[in-house]
Design an enzyme around this catalytic site. Structure first.
Site, PDB file in Angstrom:
ATOM      1  N   SER A 171     -14.038   3.722  -2.081  1.00 55.66           N
ATOM      2  CA  SER A 171     -13.435   3.169  -3.296  1.00 55.66           C
ATOM      3  C   SER A 171     -14.117   3.800  -4.499  1.00 55.66           C
ATOM      4  O   SER A 171     -15.268   4.251  -4.401  1.00 55.66           O
ATOM      5  CB  SER A 171     -13.661   1.654  -3.354  1.00 55.66           C
ATOM      6  N   TYR A 173     -19.232  -5.823  -2.296  1.00 56.03           N
ATOM      7  CA  TYR A 173     -18.156  -4.889  -1.940  1.00 56.03           C
ATOM      8  C   TYR A 173     -18.524  -3.451  -2.352  1.00 56.03           C
ATOM      9  O   TYR A 173     -18.440  -2.522  -1.544  1.00 56.03           O
ATOM     10  CB  TYR A 173     -16.877  -5.333  -2.642  1.00 56.03           C
TER      11      TYR A 173
HETATM   12  P1  NAD Z   1      -4.945  -5.108   2.168  1.00 58.11           P
HETATM   13  O1  NAD Z   1      -5.369  -6.494   2.010  1.00 58.11           O
HETATM   14  O2  NAD Z   1      -3.504  -4.840   2.274  1.00 58.11           O
HETATM   15  O3  NAD Z   1      -5.622  -4.452   3.428  1.00 58.11           O
HETATM   16  C1  NAD Z   1      -6.906  -4.794   3.873  1.00 58.11           C
HETATM   17  C2  NAD Z   1      -6.746  -5.173   5.320  1.00 58.11           C
HETATM   18  O4  NAD Z   1      -8.047  -5.343   5.874  1.00 58.11           O
HETATM   19  C3  NAD Z   1      -6.062  -6.492   5.556  1.00 58.11           C
HETATM   20  O5  NAD Z   1      -4.681  -6.324   5.723  1.00 58.11           O
HETATM   21  C4  NAD Z   1      -6.679  -6.963   6.850  1.00 58.11           C
HETATM   22  O6  NAD Z   1      -5.813  -6.674   7.932  1.00 58.11           O
HETATM   23  C5  NAD Z   1      -7.882  -6.097   7.007  1.00 58.11           C
HETATM   24  N1  NAD Z   1      -9.076  -6.874   7.291  1.00 58.11           N
HETATM   25  C6  NAD Z   1      -9.869  -7.560   6.433  1.00 58.11           C
HETATM   26  N2  NAD Z   1     -10.884  -8.132   7.117  1.00 58.11           N
HETATM   27  C7  NAD Z   1     -10.713  -7.787   8.418  1.00 58.11           C
HETATM   28  C8  NAD Z   1     -11.427  -8.058   9.609  1.00 58.11           C
HETATM   29  N3  NAD Z   1     -12.552  -8.779   9.596  1.00 58.11           N
HETATM   30  N4  NAD Z   1     -10.936  -7.564  10.773  1.00 58.11           N
HETATM   31  C9  NAD Z   1      -9.813  -6.819  10.814  1.00 58.11           C
HETATM   32  N5  NAD Z   1      -9.115  -6.523   9.705  1.00 58.11           N
HETATM   33  C10 NAD Z   1      -9.563  -7.002   8.532  1.00 58.11           C
HETATM   34  O7  NAD Z   1      -5.590  -4.284   0.968  1.00 58.11           O
HETATM   35  P2  NAD Z   1      -5.761  -2.707   0.689  1.00 58.11           P
HETATM   36  O8  NAD Z   1      -6.030  -2.622  -0.756  1.00 58.11           O
HETATM   37  O9  NAD Z   1      -4.660  -1.923   1.261  1.00 58.11           O
HETATM   38  O10 NAD Z   1      -7.123  -2.370   1.431  1.00 58.11           O
HETATM   39  C11 NAD Z   1      -7.292  -1.291   2.326  1.00 58.11           C
HETATM   40  C12 NAD Z   1      -8.581  -0.574   2.039  1.00 58.11           C
HETATM   41  O11 NAD Z   1      -8.507   0.065   0.767  1.00 58.11           O
HETATM   42  C13 NAD Z   1      -9.816  -1.482   1.983  1.00 58.11           C
HETATM   43  O12 NAD Z   1     -10.890  -0.846   2.648  1.00 58.11           O
HETATM   44  C14 NAD Z   1     -10.098  -1.562   0.501  1.00 58.11           C
HETATM   45  O13 NAD Z   1     -11.461  -1.808   0.247  1.00 58.11           O
HETATM   46  C15 NAD Z   1      -9.687  -0.180   0.066  1.00 58.11           C
HETATM   47  N6  NAD Z   1      -9.471  -0.049  -1.375  1.00 58.11           N
HETATM   48  C16 NAD Z   1      -8.458  -0.713  -1.981  1.00 58.11           C
HETATM   49  C17 NAD Z   1      -8.294  -0.580  -3.338  1.00 58.11           C
HETATM   50  C18 NAD Z   1      -7.194  -1.298  -4.076  1.00 58.11           C
HETATM   51  O14 NAD Z   1      -7.178  -1.275  -5.301  1.00 58.11           O
HETATM   52  N7  NAD Z   1      -6.261  -1.936  -3.406  1.00 58.11           N
HETATM   53  C19 NAD Z   1      -9.132   0.265  -4.089  1.00 58.11           C
HETATM   54  C20 NAD Z   1     -10.141   0.937  -3.419  1.00 58.11           C
HETATM   55  C21 NAD Z   1     -10.306   0.777  -2.067  1.00 58.11           C
END
Ligand code: NAD
Ligand code: MG
Length: 298
Positions: free
Chosen positions: A190, A203
């Site tokens: 991230s 985080y």
């Molecule tokens: P999202 O909520 O759609 O996806 C995250 C997923 O993580 C959830 O759907 C869930 O299935 C899974 N998860 C959480 N805890 C878990 C566990 N203990 N066991 C199994 N699965 C688990 O959100 P997203 O934004 O698509 O996140 C995906 C990745 O992108 C993450 O690593 C997040 O940190 C990263 N990210 C997101 C952003 C943003 O702005 N959305 C920015 C930077 C990084």
């Protein structure tokens, strides 16, 4: 003319600037309850066999970036194993259905990757059900905003670290004996690794650890013909954000402080994962690619 991911467009207007209505969901959030809806490339992503015959494990594949990656990989000809949490079955079913339209094999495994035992099970099932594993996308993540360290519980601290970074050690450790030369591991970091928000200490710390893990592990396994990279998104509209990932006041103008002036959509992040998974990125390892709307990585 139908637009796909190759259609030339103005990136500032490709997606609307969203004023996000007040909303809050329990963690983990559901895409089904997200307003406005996110774009996962369902109606735009066109595959060109860039991952034909590859077998990919994707964690957190039910929603958000993971769903967009699953759709793109399936359309590029990959067989996919989709992991998600049991309480996200509704979102997962939707992702599975869209992926199945591509004609490849789609299998799934619900479970919590903050358990080492489950991580081992997940890798074992991927190998058994897809006949091997060529690509690992470590995407699942936990992000809960806490304003002051005085209110950050040890329980949350441990859960965030186990989910976001310990799981990467456990999954790749279990998978390593089975990974062929040419395999690709892609971790989700991230922009928080480089520019941490004050309310995301736990985080952001895991995301910085993911960057170091990516650099170091890439060096460790390079001679085995395995590449390891990371994608570092900026603000992307997914259920992570309204499920206590951000305070309400930050959510309202989410992503509008980027040079492109808007939040990103999951569909705009997936092509980087495709590139890093495919042989096109053969000389790229130990790298972190930002998808940030202009608030670049240092
Ligand atoms: P999202 O909520 O759609 O996806 C995250 C997923 O993580 C959830 O759907 C869930 O299935 C899974 N998860 C959480 N805890 C878990 C566990 N203990 N066991 C199994 N699965 C688990 O959100 P997203 O934004 O698509 O996140 C995906 C990745 O992108 C993450 O690593 C997040 O940190 C990263 N990210 C997101 C952003 C943003 O702005 N959305 C920015 C930077 C990084
Ligand atoms: Mg989800």
């Amino acid at each position: 003319m139908k637009k796909n991911q190759h259609t030339m467009q103005d990136p500032t207007t490709q997606y609307p600037v969203m004023d996000i209505p007040r909303q809050s969901q329990a963690e983990p959030g559901l895409d089904a309850e997200l307003h406005p809806k996110a774009d996962h490339g369902q109606h735009s992503y066109e595959g060109t066999e860039r991952l034909k015959g590859r077998r990919a494990l994707i964690t957190g594949a039910d929603s958000g970036i993971g769903r967009a990656v699953a759709i793109a990989f399936a359309r590029e000809g990959a067989d996919v194993m989709l992991n998600y949490l049991p309480e996200e079955a509704e979102d997962a079913e939707q992702t599975i259905r869209i992926c199945q339209e591509s004609g490849g094999k789609v299998v799934s495994c619900a479970g919590d990757i903050s358990s080492e035992q489950f991580c081992q099970e997940l890798v074992g099932r991927t190998k058994d059900e897809l006949g091997g594993v060529d690509i690992i996308v470590n995407n699942a993540g936990k992000q809960v905003y806490v304003e002051s360290i005085e209110d950050l519980s040890t329980e949350q601290l441990e859960k965030t670290f186990k989910t976001n970074i310990f799981s990467m050690f456990w999954i790749v450790k279990a998978a390593l004996p089975h990974l062929p030369k040419g395999a690709s591991i892609i971790n989700t970091a991230s922009i928080q690794a480089y520019q941490p928000s004050p309310g995301l200490l736990d985080y952001a710390s895991t995301k910085a650890a993911i960057v170091a893990f990516t650099h170091g592990f890439a060096k460790q396994v390079a001679s085995r013909g395995i590449r390891v990279n990371a994608v570092a998104p900026g603000p992307v509209w997914t259920p992570l954000q309204p499920s206590h990932g951000q305070p309400q006041e930050k959510l309202q103008k989410f992503g509008q402080d980027t040079p492109l002036g808007r939040a990103g959509q999951p569909a705009e992040v997936a092509p980087v994962f495709v590139f890093l998974a495919s042989q096109e990125s053969s000389y790229i390892t130990g790298e972190v690619i930002g998808v940030t709307g202009g608030n670049h990585l240092p």
